[in-house]
Design a protein around this motif. Structure first.
Motif, PDB file in Angstrom:
ATOM      1  N   ASN B  57       0.871  -1.170   0.000  1.00 40.36           N
ATOM      2  CA  ASN B  57       0.000   0.000   0.000  1.00 40.36           C
ATOM      3  C   ASN B  57       0.911   1.224   0.000  1.00 40.36           C
ATOM      4  N   SER B  58       0.921   1.948  -1.109  1.00 43.14           N
ATOM      5  CA  SER B  58       1.883   3.047  -1.215  1.00 43.14           C
ATOM      6  C   SER B  58       1.532   4.217  -0.304  1.00 43.14           C
ATOM      7  N   CYS B  59       0.304   4.227   0.234  1.00 40.24           N
ATOM      8  CA  CYS B  59      -0.075   5.316   1.159  1.00 40.24           C
ATOM      9  C   CYS B  59       0.554   5.117   2.523  1.00 40.24           C
ATOM     10  N   LEU B  60       0.985   3.883   2.822  1.00 37.34           N
ATOM     11  CA  LEU B  60       1.514   3.595   4.160  1.00 37.34           C
ATOM     12  C   LEU B  60       3.033   3.648   4.192  1.00 37.34           C
ATOM     13  N   SER B  61       3.614   4.185   3.138  1.00 31.58           N
ATOM     14  CA  SER B  61       5.057   4.161   3.032  1.00 31.58           C
ATOM     15  C   SER B  61       5.524   5.561   2.643  1.00 31.58           C
ATOM     16  N   LEU B  62       6.539   6.063   3.337  1.00 34.42           N
ATOM     17  CA  LEU B  62       7.065   7.371   2.964  1.00 34.42           C
ATOM     18  C   LEU B  62       7.965   7.220   1.738  1.00 34.42           C
ATOM     19  N   ALA B  63       7.902   8.201   0.874  1.00 34.54           N
ATOM     20  CA  ALA B  63       8.672   8.111  -0.373  1.00 34.54           C
ATOM     21  C   ALA B  63      10.162   7.975  -0.102  1.00 34.54           C
ATOM     22  N   ILE B  64      10.644   8.686   0.925  1.00 37.57           N
ATOM     23  CA  ILE B  64      12.088   8.665   1.182  1.00 37.57           C
ATOM     24  C   ILE B  64      12.587   7.297   1.639  1.00 37.57           C
ATOM     25  N   MET B  65      11.669   6.408   1.999  1.00 40.91           N
ATOM     26  CA  MET B  65      12.081   5.047   2.355  1.00 40.91           C
ATOM     27  C   MET B  65      12.389   4.217   1.110  1.00 40.91           C
ATOM     28  N   HIS B  66      12.147   4.784  -0.071  1.00 36.66           N
ATOM     29  CA  HIS B  66      12.249   3.998  -1.302  1.00 36.66           C
ATOM     30  C   HIS B  66      13.332   4.496  -2.251  1.00 36.66           C
ATOM     31  N   ASP B  67      14.306   5.206  -1.711  1.00 36.51           N
ATOM     32  CA  ASP B  67      15.412   5.682  -2.545  1.00 36.51           C
ATOM     33  C   ASP B  67      16.038   4.495  -3.268  1.00 36.51           C
ATOM     34  N   GLY B  68      16.043   4.556  -4.587  1.00 33.39           N
ATOM     35  CA  GLY B  68      16.655   3.483  -5.376  1.00 33.39           C
ATOM     36  C   GLY B  68      15.753   2.306  -5.665  1.00 33.39           C
TER      37      GLY B  68
END
Lengths: 734, 168
Positions: B57-68
């Protein structure tokens, strides 16, 4: 085009494109994420973000409101409350105003909007608002409030009970009687797309992309609230992520986006956060219903009484849960009455099949109970009491009524004969199994609907109407209608919907959309056919439109030739005479359900579901079937889980998000079957069509409840049928 | 804060507020609005995307946790002219109505079939040690994080069965 005599044979009857189960023409867009919903339009450049502040009390007023920290927060561009907004008009369709303050009418009523550069900034700033409230006493308890509630008509104005014959005496004299109370709770639409709008001003002209079922109502009401002329508002909803009645009225997102955009001097987008929606917007009101049925030993109903009480804010209206009882079954002596209590909960209003949905949830359990008292099969009992006329006015016949066939064909298909009339007897391993049936009934409504249809030199046809597609399949059935009328393949038609720049349609609601909006397209196509025939020098009355050609006598021309010197356009609307008064136009069905109830845990699982529908001509059996299975799914929700829980101390719905307001998920729903009886109702409109989107919901809840009774022997009259209501009453295990 | 997302095969450098969710990064910053916001609280599944091959669920994840990270959205599965087999099956079986939950349903459905093929067990499996099969019950269980209020479940199950190559 005035529709005031029954439809004759017309080009739709060819059914080359109409009546075919074609894929939706908007399917490739919806499945690839390229259909554009309200919050996603990019025509408004560099939008700012609005975040709505909601009231933390249900009733009262502010002592003070301090927004200093909000205004000083990073990124904030503007803050708008009632004070900044100045006097706003009230929409014709709203009971509660959409921007409260200093007086508050209900919990989570919007009291302001914070506009900032980013969503994160707006949300953080809004949290800094400081409000001191003066809370007032409110009435939040429906049971208590109904004690002193007056009898009202459908419109909420004082009225008397409607009586046919002599109900009291006939009921008293009946040898077999049922007198029972049923309750249905408050329901939330819980459509998947939140309320959302983008607003931008160009001088005194406002453009709003929003999520709305009925463009012209929305445009009129928004203009009224903002005190601007309607023609200064451009109102757009090309795709709508579900509505179910919740998006029939302008909501706070549209008003506050417009006010925020004015204050910020640029485009503003506002979406209502999910946990804010259920108390901020409308809901289906809870009901308490009393049903009395008296019958002779042979099963003939002699007296039928249905009373329902519901609540709403001051000036609101009742849930019209007794409507179907006036028409569904025969019986010489009848009583129906609505009571309306004043409650200070959020506004009650239309949700899918308003009235009939909760009314049928009660009535169709009562019919099951009565059949058992009579020792009759519930299918046979319903058939015994079929009527082909309006029981209150026997001179009014139903234009078409195949309820009996729905019941008999459904019973055969579902192998109803396998049902053990004695409840709690059938086991499949650990499961107690049971079958349930209910009738389905929903009136058909006619409404004026206009469209514009263009023909271009390449033979392509383009339709424009402000009709909306809320998942119902409007794009596709409108294309099918135009293709049939103009004699072109489906892919030669493009359809543009949901814009106030297009002719005013009937819109989406009350299951009236499909039949009336396509009838409006039919009327426009008739005009275009006339223009084409005239252009080609053909006789308009005898010209045939087939296979991309126009033929008249031994002459023939490519359709596009008529537009060789420029686009031809036909525009018209369908309007209705008195056929709907002379005849009773309704839709019918039968729902069959099999459940398993875990003998140990009481968990209920749906095993099979079948609906048989008789609803006039079905324009697209594929999308119509989806309407019905979707409604059946919502019906399962109403039977087993859906309930807005009222906090009677503070006056709000406690479970106001999608985790705690439970709706059916994949695991809850088995394969569903739908059968449409072959019908064409010439009294309804030139399409000979009615609607199915609400019919599919009416009765499902009761069919589930009756199946649970058949499985367990436990009769529950209070929805939803959660296992706490029957676990301790299940048959002994040994 | 600067980060790099690899979205549908393309490197997308972004400078984001640390509070920005992956969902809002996709919708508001990259204008990939196929991924929907239904609840913003992980309750509805409309925002489902594939991150390094797994659905979240992309709403439950901060974007900065997905660098790369490699992110596949509905736009990365197929286009109107070139539908992914699951998208085509949804059209054929009318596995949607309003269309708002649909991208999430399709991303989930693609991931569910992959999870079953990979042998990830589920709550409805009778034998947890056996390889799961793409049965109706199994798929419905695994899809239950994706709400469809229009109620297209029966049709979605048939669309998935077709793609999985099993009888609906």
């Amino acid at each position: 085009m005035k529709f005031d005599t029954p439809a004759q044979t017309n080009p739709i009857d060819k059914m080359v494109v109409v009546g075919r189960a074609v894929d939706r023409i908007d399917g490739p867009l919806k499945t690839t994420g390229t259909a554009t919903y309200a919050y996603e339009h990019r025509e408004a450049v560099n939008p700012a973000y609005g975040w709505v502040i909601g009231s933390a009390i249900a009733k009262g007023s502010f002592r003070w409101l301090n927004l200093n920290e909000v205004r000083a927060a990073p990124g904030v561009i503007a803050v708008v409350t009632a004070q900044e907004a100045g006097p706003l008009g009230k929409g014709d369709f709203n009971t509660a105003k959409l921007l409260g303050g200093p007086d508050v009418d209900h919990y989570h009523q919007a009291i302001g909007v914070v506009v900032a550069e980013t969503l994160e900034q707006a949300r953080a700033a809004a949290a800094l608002a400081r409000v001191e409230y003066a809370r007032a006493e409110g009435q939040f308890d429906l049971v208590k409030a109904l004690d002193t509630a007056a009898v009202v008509g459908d419109n909420g104005k004082p009225a008397s009970p409607e009586i046919v014959g002599t109900f009291d005496a006939a009921f008293a004299a009946a040898p077999v009687k049922l007198d029972a109370e049923y309750t249905t709770p408050d329901h939330s639409h819980a459509m998947m797309e939140p309320f959302a709008s983008i607003a931008v001003w160009n001088g005194d002209e406002l453009t709003v992309w929003t999520s709305h079922q009925l463009i012209d109502w929305g445009r009129s009401d928004l203009a009224k609230m903002l005190n601007i002329p309607k023609d200064k508002v451009r109102f757009l909803s090309p795709y709508i992520g579900g509505g179910f009645g919740g998006k029939l009225w302008v909501r706070a997102d549209a008003v506050l986006a417009a006010l925020g955009a004015k204050a910020a001097g640029r485009a503003v987008k506002v979406a209502l956060p999910r946990p804010f929606m259920m108390n901020n917007s409308t809901h289906r009101p809870a009901t308490r219903q009393r049903i009395r049925i008296g019958a002779r030993q042979d099963g003939t109903i002699t007296a039928i009484g249905h009373e329902s009480g519901s609540g709403d804010l001051p000036g609101g209206s009742p849930e019209t849960a007794t409507g179907q009882t006036k028409l569904l079954y025969a019986g010489a002596n009848r009583l129906t009455a609505l009571r309306l209590a004043v409650l200070d909960l959020p506004e009650g209003n239309a949700m899918r099949a308003p009235g009939e949905a909760p009314g049928m949830m009660a009535l169709e359990i009562a019919m099951d109970e009565m059949a058992e008292k009579l020792g009759m099969d519930p299918v046979a009992f319903r058939i015994k009491n079929d009527t082909q006329v309006d029981p209150a006015r026997p001179e009014r016949r139903f234009s078409q009524r195949q309820l009996v066939r729905c019941l008999t064909e459904g019973a055969e298909r579902f192998v109803w004969s396998r049902r053990n009339p004695k409840p709690g007897q059938t086991r499949d391993g650990r499961w107690l199994t049971g079958l349930g049936v209910a009738a389905a009934f929903r009136n058909h409504m006619s409404g004026t609907s206009a469209a514009r249809v263009h023909l271009d030199a390449d033979g392509k046809v383009a339709v424009e109407t402000d009709m909306t597609d809320i998942g119902t399949g409007s794009y596709t059935i409108i294309a099918q209608t135009a293709a049939e009328m103009m004699g072109v393949p489906l892919d030669a038609v493009t359809v543009k919907l949901g814009s106030s720049e297009f002719p005013v349609s009937v819109g989406s609601g009350g299951q009236w959309g499909a039949a009336n909006s396509t009838a409006g397209v039919y009327a426009a196509c008739v005009r275009l056919r006339e223009a084409i025939a005239q252009k080609l020098g053909f006789d308009p009355a005898s010209a045939l439109f087939e296979g991309g050609f126009v033929r008249s006598g031994n002459r023939s021309a490519r359709l596009g030739e008529a537009a060789a010197q420029g686009r031809l356009t036909g525009e018209d609307k369908i309007e209705y005479g008195t056929l709907g008064k002379t005849w009773q136009l309704s839709t019918f069905g039968a729902h069959f359900v099999e459940v398993g109830v875990d003998a140990y845990t009481g968990v209920t699982r749906l095993r099979r579901m079948l609906a048989v529908c008789a609803a006039g001509r079905i324009i697209n059996p594929k999308s119509a079937r989806s309407q019905v299975i979707g409604a059946m799914t919502m019906g399962v929700g109403s039977a087993l889980m859906e309930e807005l829980v009222v906090d009677k101390r503070f006056g709000f719905f406690v479970n106001h998000d999608l985790a705690s307001y439970e709706v059916p998920v994949h695991a809850d729903i088995p394969h569903q079957d739908v059968i449409f009886l072959d019908e064409a109702d010439d009294k309804a409109n030139p399409m000979k069509a009615k609607g199915v989107g609400e019919l599919g919901l009416c009765g499902v809840g009761a069919a589930v409840a009756n199946a649970i009774y058949n499985a367990t022997g436990v009769r529950i009259r209070d929805y939803p049928l959660t296992l706490d209501k029957y676990l301790d009453k299940l048959p002994p295990l040994v | 804060m600067p980060i790099m997302l690899k979205v549908n095969g393309q490197s997308r450098p972004l400078s984001l507020d640390t509070r920005t969710t992956l969902l809002d990064a996709l919708r508001e910053h990259l204008h990939l609005t196929g991924t929907k916001k239904g609840c913003d609280h992980g309750q509805c599944g409309a925002c489902t995307v594939l991150v390094n091959g797994r659905r979240i669920n992309s709403c439950l994840s901060l974007a900065i946790m997905h660098d790369g990270d490699e992110i596949t959205t509905i736009e990365g599965l197929g286009t109107p002219d070139k539908l992914h087999p699951m998208q085509a099956a949804f059209v054929k079986h009318d596995g949607y109505q309003c269309g708002y939950c649909t991208p999430g349903q399709i991303c989930s459905a693609v991931a569910v079939l992959e999870e079953i093929a990979r042998g990830v067990p589920s709550h409805v499996q009778e034998d947890l040690t056996a390889a799961p099969r793409a049965t109706n019950l199994e798929m419905r269980e695994r899809m239950s994080g994706n709400i469809c209020r229009c109620g297209a479940y029966s049709n979605i199950a048939e669309a998935m069965a077709e793609v999985a190559g099993v009888a609906g």
